[in-house]
Structure formats: C-alpha cells, structure tokens
Design a protein around this motif. Structure first.
Motif, PDB file in Angstrom:
ATOM      1  N   HIS A   1       0.828  -1.195   0.000  1.00 48.73           N
ATOM      2  CA  HIS A   1       0.000   0.000   0.000  1.00 48.73           C
ATOM      3  C   HIS A   1       0.871   1.256   0.000  1.00 48.73           C
ATOM      4  CE1 HIS A   1      -3.455  -2.565   0.892  1.00 48.73           C
ATOM      5  NE2 HIS A   1      -2.718  -3.138   1.826  1.00 48.73           N
ATOM      6  N   GLN A   2       0.481   2.240  -0.790  1.00 46.84           N
ATOM      7  CA  GLN A   2       1.176   3.519  -0.792  1.00 46.84           C
ATOM      8  C   GLN A   2       0.160   4.625  -1.040  1.00 46.84           C
ATOM      9  OE1 GLN A   2       4.958   3.733  -2.757  1.00 46.84           O
ATOM     10  NE2 GLN A   2       4.815   5.940  -3.091  1.00 46.84           N
ATOM     11  N   GLY A   3       0.000   5.486  -0.047  1.00 46.28           N
ATOM     12  CA  GLY A   3      -0.997   6.534  -0.173  1.00 46.28           C
ATOM     13  C   GLY A   3      -2.375   5.935  -0.346  1.00 46.28           C
ATOM     14  N   PRO A   4      -3.155   6.394  -1.329  1.00 46.07           N
ATOM     15  CA  PRO A   4      -4.526   5.922  -1.501  1.00 46.07           C
ATOM     16  C   PRO A   4      -4.653   4.673  -2.371  1.00 46.07           C
ATOM     17  CG  PRO A   4      -4.104   7.674  -3.047  1.00 46.07           C
ATOM     18  CD  PRO A   4      -2.823   7.478  -2.267  1.00 46.07           C
ATOM     19  N   VAL A   5      -3.535   4.077  -2.777  1.00 39.05           N
ATOM     20  CA  VAL A   5      -3.603   2.965  -3.729  1.00 39.05           C
ATOM     21  C   VAL A   5      -2.896   1.718  -3.201  1.00 39.05           C
ATOM     22  CG1 VAL A   5      -3.885   4.365  -5.799  1.00 39.05           C
ATOM     23  CG2 VAL A   5      -1.589   3.948  -4.912  1.00 39.05           C
ATOM     24  N   THR A   6      -3.255   0.586  -3.815  1.00 39.22           N
ATOM     25  CA  THR A   6      -2.726  -0.726  -3.437  1.00 39.22           C
ATOM     26  C   THR A   6      -2.114  -1.387  -4.663  1.00 39.22           C
ATOM     27  OG1 THR A   6      -4.422  -0.990  -1.729  1.00 39.22           O
ATOM     28  CG2 THR A   6      -3.339  -2.990  -2.507  1.00 39.22           C
TER      29      THR A   6
END
Length: 244
Positions: free
Chosen positions: A123-128
């Motif tokens: 996961h990074q920020g708002p995305v997977t």
C-alpha cells in the motif's frame, strides 16, 4: 524492539520473503540486483539496437501485448500495452492473517510484524499494488508497477501527491497534465534519495481516475541510468492507455 538473536533472525527471514512479494517492491530487490548490472548491460545494448527505429510509434519499443482487460495477466480499470519481452504478473494484496492461533506469543508477534511489512509494501498513499511488469527479460533492471484504489473525490493530481507523500526521500517533484487517446491524467517526475545507500535516482509516475477508482502507473529502476533506459516502455504504456 527485537528481543533475542533467534527472533531477530526469524523476523529478518520474514522480511526477506515478504520483500519478494513485489519482486523487490520499494527498491529492495532492485538494489540487490546491482551485482548483475554488468551482465545485463550487453543484453540491454543488444535489445536497444534491435528496437531502435523499429518500435511502436515514437515509443522506441515494440509492443508485447496489452494488459488490463479481463483474461489478461493483470485485470485493471485501464488497459495499455507493455513492451516486448516484459512480463506482467498480478499482485495478490491478500487479507490480514489471523495471528491469534496457538503458535505461541512469539510466533504471533512475528506474524504481526510480517503483516505490517506486507502492508507497507503493498500500500502507498490511496492505492494498493495490483500488478507489476518485470523488465529483466528485456535486459533491464526494474519494474513498471500498477497501483489501484477505491473511488473517491481526489483528482489525478491529488492521487499522485498522496502517493508521493507516502514515500520517503522524495524531492524536486515536477507535475504536469497529459491527455492521450481521450484519457486525461497527471504525471510527475521526481528524485528519490536512499539514506542507506546514499544514492539519488529518478522515478516517474502517472495517475488517472476511473469510475472504478484511481490508477497509478509507476516506473522505478535500479538507478537513474536504468530508469532512463526503461522510459520508452513507460511512454508506450502512457500512449496506449485507455479506460475500461
């Protein structure tokens, strides 16, 4: 805090295994492959010579097929072409494991740490993480990684800003808008500095929003030289990007 050499070794082993979930996500495996850089240099030169002036449009590389549609290597909210010889593989983000079993408190703690590391990688920020496209079969060291998220109010620029905000060592980020084939989005070129390796390298990413949620396509690389060598593959993906 790690207690005891045995537990520390078990945790380190888990870290090594989980780091391979994305075949080197967060640059771990890319940095570990430096020893093979010299061996791949000749293959890289050969591939460049074979594709120069014989690519797909102005991308400088031939298409190796499309991904994103149902039945492809990675099913995504978007479709795009990947470079010839690059290999795409879907990433299983998985679900949290039950660490309350009867293996003892030490094993439960190890499992919890392993899950935390997996979450950080996936996961990074708002995305997977959803898909990665490996450049090694084409003679380069790096990946084109695709991240997806849930529908929301953020525009493409906001998604990219949140993506970079969750990465350490970022500097000199330059954002721009782009439009290709009716798809509008945002792009960012930036530098990432590793304090551990005392090295700085270039990276590039783009984002688009869809009814199914945002999509980020990110290009890293072992170093700036590898990154620049792989940019034609990134440009091919960007040029052929379509929603749905």
């Amino acid at each position: 805090m790690w207690v005891g050499t045995g537990r520390a070794r078990r945790r380190l082993a888990q870290v090594a295994v989980l780091a391979g979930v994305l075949s080197g996500c967060a640059g771990a495996a890319e940095d570990d492959t430096k020893a093979s850089a010299s061996a791949s240099a000749s293959a890289d030169s050969t591939a460049s010579a074979e594709t120069a002036g014989d690519g797909d449009g102005d991308s400088g590389v031939k298409s190796g097929g499309s991904i994103g549609a149902a039945g492809s290597a990675c099913e995504l909210p978007v479709t795009f072409d990947i470079a010839q010889y690059w290999e795409a593989e879907a990433v299983d983000s998985g679900t949290k494991k039950d660490t309350s079993g009867g293996n003892g408190s030490a094993d439960a703690e190890d499992d919890e740490l392993a899950q935390e590391i997996a979450d950080a990688l996936l996961h990074q920020g708002p995305v997977t993480a959803a898909c990665e496209v490996d450049a090694k079969p084409a003679g380069n060291i790096g990946f084109l990684r695709i991240w997806t998220g849930e529908p929301g109010a953020e525009d493409a620029r906001g998604v990219l800003e949140a993506f970079l905000a969750d990465e350490t060592g970022v500097s000199k980020a330059k954002y721009s808008a782009f439009k290709t084939g009716g798809v509008a989005g945002a792009e960012v070129k930036y530098l990432v500095t590793s304090e551990l390796l005392e090295e700085t390298k270039e990276e590039t990413a783009l984002a688009v929003t869809t009814e199914k949620g945002p999509v980020v396509i990110h290009l890293g690389g072992m170093d700036t030289e590898e990154h620049r060598a792989m940019l034609p593959a990134y440009e091919l993906a960007k040029k052929t990007l379509r929603v749905g």
